[in-house]
Enzyme design. Structure first.
Site, PDB file in Angstrom:
ATOM      1  N   ASN A 139     -21.227 -19.536  -6.571  1.00 31.45           N
ATOM      2  CA  ASN A 139     -21.832 -19.227  -5.671  1.00 31.45           C
ATOM      3  C   ASN A 139     -23.451 -18.260  -6.149  1.00 31.45           C
ATOM      4  O   ASN A 139     -23.403 -18.420  -7.512  1.00 31.45           O
ATOM      5  CB  ASN A 139     -21.026 -17.851  -4.799  1.00 31.45           C
ATOM      6  CG  ASN A 139     -20.752 -16.617  -5.708  1.00 31.45           C
ATOM      7  OD1 ASN A 139     -21.377 -16.083  -6.805  1.00 31.45           O
ATOM      8  ND2 ASN A 139     -19.304 -16.016  -5.685  1.00 31.45           N
ATOM      9  N   MET A 140     -24.102 -17.546  -5.337  1.00 29.99           N
ATOM     10  CA  MET A 140     -25.394 -17.331  -5.845  1.00 29.99           C
ATOM     11  C   MET A 140     -25.301 -16.234  -6.915  1.00 29.99           C
ATOM     12  O   MET A 140     -25.963 -16.205  -7.703  1.00 29.99           O
ATOM     13  CB  MET A 140     -26.586 -16.950  -4.661  1.00 29.99           C
ATOM     14  CG  MET A 140     -27.802 -16.710  -4.949  1.00 29.99           C
ATOM     15  SD  MET A 140     -28.306 -18.406  -5.637  1.00 29.99           S
ATOM     16  CE  MET A 140     -30.084 -18.094  -5.572  1.00 29.99           C
ATOM     17  N   SER A 141     -24.507 -15.455  -6.625  1.00 26.97           N
ATOM     18  CA  SER A 141     -24.352 -14.378  -7.710  1.00 26.97           C
ATOM     19  C   SER A 141     -23.900 -14.830  -8.988  1.00 26.97           C
ATOM     20  O   SER A 141     -24.247 -14.417 -10.135  1.00 26.97           O
ATOM     21  CB  SER A 141     -23.280 -13.299  -7.135  1.00 26.97           C
ATOM     22  OG  SER A 141     -23.717 -12.613  -6.025  1.00 26.97           O
ATOM     23  N   GLU A 142     -22.675 -15.793  -9.054  1.00 31.69           N
ATOM     24  CA  GLU A 142     -22.335 -16.348 -10.058  1.00 31.69           C
ATOM     25  C   GLU A 142     -23.288 -17.221 -11.008  1.00 31.69           C
ATOM     26  O   GLU A 142     -23.427 -17.024 -11.905  1.00 31.69           O
ATOM     27  CB  GLU A 142     -21.236 -17.588  -9.856  1.00 31.69           C
ATOM     28  CG  GLU A 142     -19.868 -16.397  -9.493  1.00 31.69           C
ATOM     29  CD  GLU A 142     -18.841 -17.276  -8.750  1.00 31.69           C
ATOM     30  OE1 GLU A 142     -17.687 -16.866  -8.782  1.00 31.69           O
ATOM     31  OE2 GLU A 142     -19.044 -18.369  -8.173  1.00 31.69           O
ATOM     32  N   ASP A 178     -12.851 -21.119  -1.551  1.00 24.58           N
ATOM     33  CA  ASP A 178     -11.779 -22.013  -1.764  1.00 24.58           C
ATOM     34  C   ASP A 178     -12.012 -23.240  -0.482  1.00 24.58           C
ATOM     35  O   ASP A 178     -11.653 -24.593  -0.950  1.00 24.58           O
ATOM     36  CB  ASP A 178     -10.421 -21.383  -1.367  1.00 24.58           C
ATOM     37  CG  ASP A 178     -10.362 -20.368  -2.448  1.00 24.58           C
ATOM     38  OD1 ASP A 178     -10.606 -20.271  -3.579  1.00 24.58           O
ATOM     39  OD2 ASP A 178      -9.376 -19.453  -2.157  1.00 24.58           O
TER      40      ASP A 178
END
Length: 476
Positions: free
Chosen positions: A195-198, A264
């Site tokens: 995701n964007m944060s990761e 998921d």
């Protein structure tokens, strides 16, 4: 892009990762505790759902795919609940049970649609024998077309490099939902779905779409990845591959209630679609549509092919186009559940002419949805002889799908569509020509199910055979 649902019954997917049990306690809140400034919840009901990698497996099973799962559990009551729940959904479980560890369990207390607190029961799995997972993977690889590694940093993927190597050696694509800021262990994967944060935790702040693509390409080169799919919340998702244009997909979520398990769902639909034969860009479009559905649900959720089809195609006035048989059956059930009348017809439609168009328009007027079942090339050749069909199946179906009267186009390989019709069971079966209703293939099955059979006349002076003869004779 409006992707067509594949037949997920052809998709075999192996999921390896951190399995967990999600528990929910529900009840009203009407007062504050006298012991501390916290709300008091009167628990009235509870729910248990597979979470983490187990939720991925459940998503694939709900689509109709064949899911196999390998993970680490304890030898306790939550492990039993997980196994029984997944088995009931036809997920094949091959867990490594370790008595010295508890099965990871997350308890959420819910009131009035809000999560008040989450309690985690877990110890990270560390130092486990990698062969326990690798041998289970070896058993499953011959039966799958894709592998998902679902990493929640709980220890099941402690030896992820060996898992990637084994999948690559078997020529099976590996899709990974990564965790943490170190992507080195994922070197050589087919695709990562941060995701964007990761993503920003690894590459730094992203300032624009171009910056995202540039940084993603850097990661792909550095870690020898096949592609990156960055999920971007309200900005949708972006697929980045070397030597190809980036593929930006806007969000399809109308309302967001809970993002639990959305990642998921993305990776499960993505991998299952590739396993079912879809190219990566279409698989990403399907995954994006799926994410838009599940964030509108509360808690860890799955979705059905009916929900996915509706997310892709929108309103009833949107043509569905060419569709696989299994997806068609689900779509017909959804249409009938909404009170729509489904009409079905069939034919070779080798060279589409004015008579065909008139006939299909008349058939469409008899209901709300029109299905056209099309003989495959082999079927046409058996029925019409050498030299037929003139146009191959995919082209014939593409032309039919472009007609405004037609909602779904589905192929069948038998001489008659009797088996297909008996599976679909339309409300009205239509056939052109001078047939008697009782002689029409599939008619008995439709009538037995409460439907109708109707014969329509073809337009005079229009014939595929005449057109072919005219071309051979040099006329017109």
């Amino acid at each position: 892009m409006k992707p067509i649902l594949p037949d997920y019954n052809n998709a075999g997917v192996l999921i390896i990762g951190d399995v967990m049990l999600d528990r929910y306690w529900y009840g009203p809140t009407s007062r504050i505790s006298p012991e501390a400034p916290v709300p008091v919840v009167k628990v009235e009901n509870n729910e248990e759902r597979p979470g983490g990698a187990a939720n991925v497996a459940m998503n694939i099973a709900s689509l109709g795919g064949h899911a196999r799962i390998v993970g680490l559990t304890g030898m306790d009551e939550p492990a039993k609940v997980l196994t029984e729940t997944l088995n009931s959904l036809k997920v094949k479980c091959d867990f490594v049970a370790l008595p010295e560890y508890p099965t990871i369990t997350k308890l959420r207390v819910m009131s009035r649609g809000q999560q008040l607190i989450r309690l985690d029961f877990e110890d990270k799995f560390e130092g486990t024998d990698p062969e326990l997972v690798l041998t289970r993977m070896e058993r499953a690889l011959p039966h799958v077309q894709a592998v998902i590694l679902s990493d929640y940093a709980k220890g099941a993927l402690e030896h992820v490099e060996a898992l990637i190597a084994k999948a690559r050696a078997a020529n099976v694509p590996v899709f990974i939902d990564p965790k943490g800021t170190n992507f080195e262990p994922y070197r050589g994967a087919t695709l990562l779905t941060p995701n964007m944060s990761e993503f920003e935790a690894v590459v730094g702040k992203v300032t624009s779409d171009d910056d995202l693509v540039e940084k993603a390409l850097g990661l792909i080169e550095k870690f020898e990845l096949g592609a990156l799919l960055v999920t971007r919340s309200e900005h949708g998702m972006t697929l980045v591959r070397p030597d190809q244009k980036p593929f930006h997909l806007p969000t399809q979520a109308k309302e967001v209630y809970d993002v639990t398990g959305a990642g998921d769902t993305v990776i499960s639909v993505l991998a299952a679609s590739v396993a079912a034969g879809k190219p990566l860009d279409e698989a990403c479009a399907l995954a994006n549509a799926a994410a838009g559905v599940v964030v509108g649900k509360l808690g860890t959720s799955t979705l059905s092919t009916i929900e996915l089809a509706e997310a892709i195609h929108g309103s009833r006035d949107t043509d569905f186009g060419v569709i696989a048989e299994a997806a068609l059956i689900d779509a017909v059930k959804a249409a009938q559940a909404k009170g729509e009348k489904v009409v079905m017809t069939n034919g070779c439609f080798d060279i589409l002419h004015a008579g065909h168009v008139s006939y299909l328009n008349n058939a469409a007027k008899l209901g709300d949805r029109l299905i056209v079942a099309v003989n495959t090339d082999e079927s046409v050749k058996r029925l019409k002889g050498p030299g037929r069909p003139v146009n191959p199946t995919d082209r014939r179906m593409a032309v039919l799908a472009g007609l405004g009267a037609v909602d779904w186009v589905v192929p069948f390989s038998e001489d008659t569509p009797q088996r297909l019709i008996s599976e679909v069971l339309p409300d009205l079966l239509v056939k052109g020509g001078d047939y008697k209703p009782e002689d029409i293939a599939g008619g008995k099955e439709v009538i037995a199910a409460g439907g109708e059979v109707k014969v329509l006349n073809f337009e005079d002076g229009c014939s595929t055979t005449e057109i072919i003869d005219a071309i051979k004779g040099g006329r017109g």
